[in-house]
Design a protein around this motif. Structure first.
Motif, mmCIF file in Angstrom:
data_model
loop_
_atom_site.group_PDB
_atom_site.id
_atom_site.type_symbol
_atom_site.label_atom_id
_atom_site.label_comp_id
_atom_site.label_asym_id
_atom_site.label_seq_id
_atom_site.Cartn_x
_atom_site.Cartn_y
_atom_site.Cartn_z
ATOM 1 N N LEU A 10 -6.123 14.910 -2.787
ATOM 2 C CA LEU A 10 -7.170 14.134 -2.141
ATOM 3 C C LEU A 10 -6.590 12.882 -1.503
ATOM 4 C CD1 LEU A 10 -10.191 14.216 -4.634
ATOM 5 C CD2 LEU A 10 -9.943 15.416 -2.458
ATOM 6 N N SER A 11 -7.001 12.634 -0.267
ATOM 7 C CA SER A 11 -6.596 11.408 0.405
ATOM 8 C C SER A 11 -7.413 10.245 -0.140
ATOM 9 C CB SER A 11 -6.810 11.533 1.918
ATOM 10 O OG SER A 11 -8.187 11.399 2.229
ATOM 11 N N VAL A 12 -7.020 9.026 0.212
ATOM 12 C CA VAL A 12 -7.770 7.851 -0.233
ATOM 13 C C VAL A 12 -9.181 7.847 0.334
ATOM 14 C CG1 VAL A 12 -5.709 6.445 -0.590
ATOM 15 C CG2 VAL A 12 -6.900 6.343 1.592
ATOM 16 N N ARG A 31 6.404 7.065 1.067
ATOM 17 C CA ARG A 31 6.630 5.659 1.364
ATOM 18 C C ARG A 31 6.724 4.911 0.036
ATOM 19 N NH1 ARG A 31 9.122 5.853 5.119
ATOM 20 N NH2 ARG A 31 8.980 3.618 5.170
ATOM 21 N N ARG A 32 6.759 3.615 0.114
ATOM 22 C CA ARG A 32 6.990 2.814 -1.082
ATOM 23 C C ARG A 32 5.678 2.393 -1.747
ATOM 24 N NH1 ARG A 32 11.169 -0.530 -1.636
ATOM 25 N NH2 ARG A 32 10.085 -2.297 -0.742
ATOM 26 N N PHE A 33 5.057 1.355 -1.329
ATOM 27 C CA PHE A 33 3.845 0.880 -2.002
ATOM 28 C C PHE A 33 2.882 0.285 -0.985
ATOM 29 C CE2 PHE A 33 7.035 -2.454 -2.074
ATOM 30 C CZ PHE A 33 6.350 -3.567 -1.585
ATOM 31 N N ALA A 34 1.616 0.243 -1.338
ATOM 32 C CA ALA A 34 0.597 -0.358 -0.475
ATOM 33 C C ALA A 34 0.959 -1.817 -0.230
ATOM 34 C CB ALA A 34 -0.776 -0.263 -1.132
ATOM 35 N N GLY A 35 1.004 -2.211 1.028
ATOM 36 C CA GLY A 35 1.348 -3.581 1.374
ATOM 37 C C GLY A 35 2.830 -3.804 1.584
ATOM 38 N N ASP A 68 -5.411 4.426 -5.176
ATOM 39 C CA ASP A 68 -6.290 4.513 -4.006
ATOM 40 C C ASP A 68 -6.902 3.149 -3.700
ATOM 41 O OD1 ASP A 68 -5.691 7.201 -3.895
ATOM 42 O OD2 ASP A 68 -7.712 7.884 -4.419
ATOM 43 N N GLU A 69 -7.271 2.416 -4.735
ATOM 44 C CA GLU A 69 -7.861 1.081 -4.542
ATOM 45 C C GLU A 69 -6.889 0.152 -3.814
ATOM 46 O OE1 GLU A 69 -9.276 -2.694 -7.251
ATOM 47 O OE2 GLU A 69 -9.536 -0.693 -8.076
ATOM 48 N N GLU A 70 -5.630 0.130 -4.234
ATOM 49 C CA GLU A 70 -4.627 -0.694 -3.548
ATOM 50 C C GLU A 70 -4.480 -0.256 -2.096
ATOM 51 O OE1 GLU A 70 -1.065 -1.941 -6.501
ATOM 52 O OE2 GLU A 70 -1.504 0.207 -6.466
ATOM 53 N N ASN A 121 2.166 -6.976 -1.132
ATOM 54 C CA ASN A 121 1.544 -6.797 -2.439
ATOM 55 C C ASN A 121 2.597 -7.222 -3.460
ATOM 56 O OD1 ASN A 121 0.468 -5.836 -4.818
ATOM 57 N ND2 ASN A 121 0.005 -3.798 -4.027
ATOM 58 N N MET A 122 2.389 -8.352 -4.097
ATOM 59 C CA MET A 122 3.417 -8.909 -4.987
ATOM 60 C C MET A 122 3.556 -8.162 -6.317
ATOM 61 S SD MET A 122 4.774 -11.047 -3.072
ATOM 62 C CE MET A 122 5.903 -11.810 -4.187
ATOM 63 N N HIS A 123 2.534 -7.394 -6.709
ATOM 64 C CA HIS A 123 2.568 -6.673 -7.985
ATOM 65 C C HIS A 123 2.108 -5.232 -7.773
ATOM 66 C CE1 HIS A 123 3.324 -10.497 -9.909
ATOM 67 N NE2 HIS A 123 2.315 -10.994 -9.233
ATOM 68 N N PRO A 124 2.851 -4.457 -6.968
ATOM 69 C CA PRO A 124 2.398 -3.100 -6.674
ATOM 70 C C PRO A 124 2.583 -2.146 -7.848
ATOM 71 C CG PRO A 124 4.568 -3.426 -5.745
ATOM 72 C CD PRO A 124 4.132 -4.755 -6.314
ATOM 73 N N THR A 125 1.658 -1.203 -7.938
ATOM 74 C CA THR A 125 1.822 -0.115 -8.892
ATOM 75 C C THR A 125 3.128 0.604 -8.560
ATOM 76 O OG1 THR A 125 -0.557 0.154 -9.073
ATOM 77 C CG2 THR A 125 0.795 2.040 -9.725
ATOM 78 N N GLY A 126 3.959 0.855 -9.523
ATOM 79 C CA GLY A 126 5.216 1.556 -9.288
ATOM 80 C C GLY A 126 6.369 0.653 -8.880
ATOM 81 N N GLY A 127 6.107 -0.631 -8.663
ATOM 82 C CA GLY A 127 7.179 -1.580 -8.377
ATOM 83 C C GLY A 127 7.611 -1.645 -6.917
ATOM 84 N N HIS A 128 8.607 -2.483 -6.654
ATOM 85 C CA HIS A 128 9.117 -2.771 -5.306
ATOM 86 C C HIS A 128 10.363 -1.975 -4.933
ATOM 87 C CE1 HIS A 128 6.647 -6.321 -4.338
ATOM 88 N NE2 HIS A 128 6.648 -6.520 -5.646
ATOM 89 N N LEU A 129 10.908 -1.170 -5.826
ATOM 90 C CA LEU A 129 12.234 -0.602 -5.609
ATOM 91 C C LEU A 129 12.238 0.864 -5.169
ATOM 92 C CD1 LEU A 129 14.030 -2.244 -8.658
ATOM 93 C CD2 LEU A 129 13.807 -3.110 -6.307
ATOM 94 N N GLY A 130 11.101 1.362 -4.724
ATOM 95 C CA GLY A 130 11.023 2.755 -4.304
ATOM 96 C C GLY A 130 11.835 3.041 -3.052
#
Length: 170
Positions: A10-12, A31-35, A68-70, A121-130
């Protein structure tokens, strides 16, 4: 991975997305993270040439390791499916990882600056290192081409997507 098992995600926006798509090839982007400013710059290149990509018989599907919220705060009116995978189940299945050096490469740093650090997004789910990854998947589930990025800005360009799509037609 040479063959992708059929599934629906399901898409967002709540749209059911078939992978593989029985009618066309899928460019599955991790991709990495939202934001992520690096991802935002890259996705704008996809948006600008989306009609050309679709005209080549390719459906864009973009996966983020965000909720999905992010994602809803950042995806706006993107003309392609965006999938949240906060548990990184698809990332694991496709062998897409992380790296502490993902954002230290000069190309990654330059893209982050171009993308505007003010929206990060300073605190993304899954972190910044993807790390990013690209897969071109045929209607029969065969992986026609793939790239697993070595840093945060190491992904296919639109020209590369179109070239792989063209060679898959040959």
């Amino acid at each position: 991975m040479r063959l992708v098992a059929p599934r629906e995600v399901l898409s967002v926006c709540g749209e059911a997305v078939a992978i593989p798509d029985p009618k066309r090839r899928v460019h599955l982007q991790f991709r990495r993270f939202a934001g992520c400013p690096i991802c935002n710059v890259h996705l704008q290149s996809i948006v600008r040439r989306h009609d050309e990509i679709a005209g080549a018989g390719v459906r864009e599907v973009v996966v983020f390791h965000s909720t999905d919220e992010e994602l809803r705060r950042y995806v706006g009116e993107l003309p392609f499916a965006v999938i949240g995978d906060p548990d990184k189940a698809l990332y694991a299945e496709f062998g897409v990882g992380t790296s502490p050096r993902s954002v230290l490469h000069p190309r990654a740093l330059a893209a982050a600056i171009r993308g505007g650090m003010g929206t990060v997004n300073m605190h993304p789910t899954g972190g910044h290192l993807g790390l990013p990854a690209d897969f071109l998947i045929g209607p029969d589930g065969r992986v026609l081409a793939c790239k697993r990025g070595r840093h945060a800005n190491d992904q296919w360009t639109v020209d590369e997507v179109l070239a792989y799509a063209g060679s898959a037609n040959a």
